[in-house]
Design a protein around this motif. Structure first.
Motif: not given
Length: 106
Positions: A74-82
């Motif tokens: 989700g972080i890598v593909l959809f730029k979800e919050a880190v």
């Protein structure tokens, strides 16, 4: 071999969870078909793993692999919050997975 099946089941869980996003509510044919195939494969390999691994351990590890993999993708593909809190929580899940594997080995 059951632990290999369980890891494969967890990886297929990641595939179908990500596939749900791409299927856009099962309105896109190819992503929907691949998602359903991923679901079937995930449950199949989980069922094989359950022949030797206790249900509670197998289910927790299966969902843990799925959760960690889905968050990472989700972080890598959809730029979800880190953020630090999120990463710490994922770390706790990984520690839990490793702990259950060690407990399940006895």
């Amino acid at each position: 071999m059951q632990w290999v099946y369980l890891v494969v089941a967890g990886l297929f869980e990641v595939c179908w969870a990500i596939g749900l996003k791409y299927s856009q509510g099962f309105t896109k044919l190819i992503p929907s078909v691949l998602t359903i195939i991923g679901m079937i494969a995930s449950f199949y390999f989980l069922s094989l793993a359950l022949n030797d691994i206790p249900l509670g351990n197998a289910y927790a590890i299966w969902t843990g692999i799925g959760t960690v993999g889905t968050v990472i993708l989700g972080i890598v593909l959809f730029k979800e919050a880190v953020d630090l809190t999120r990463l710490i929580c994922i770390g706790f899940i990984i520690v839990g997975i490793v702990g259950l594997k060690l407990v399940g080995s006895h």
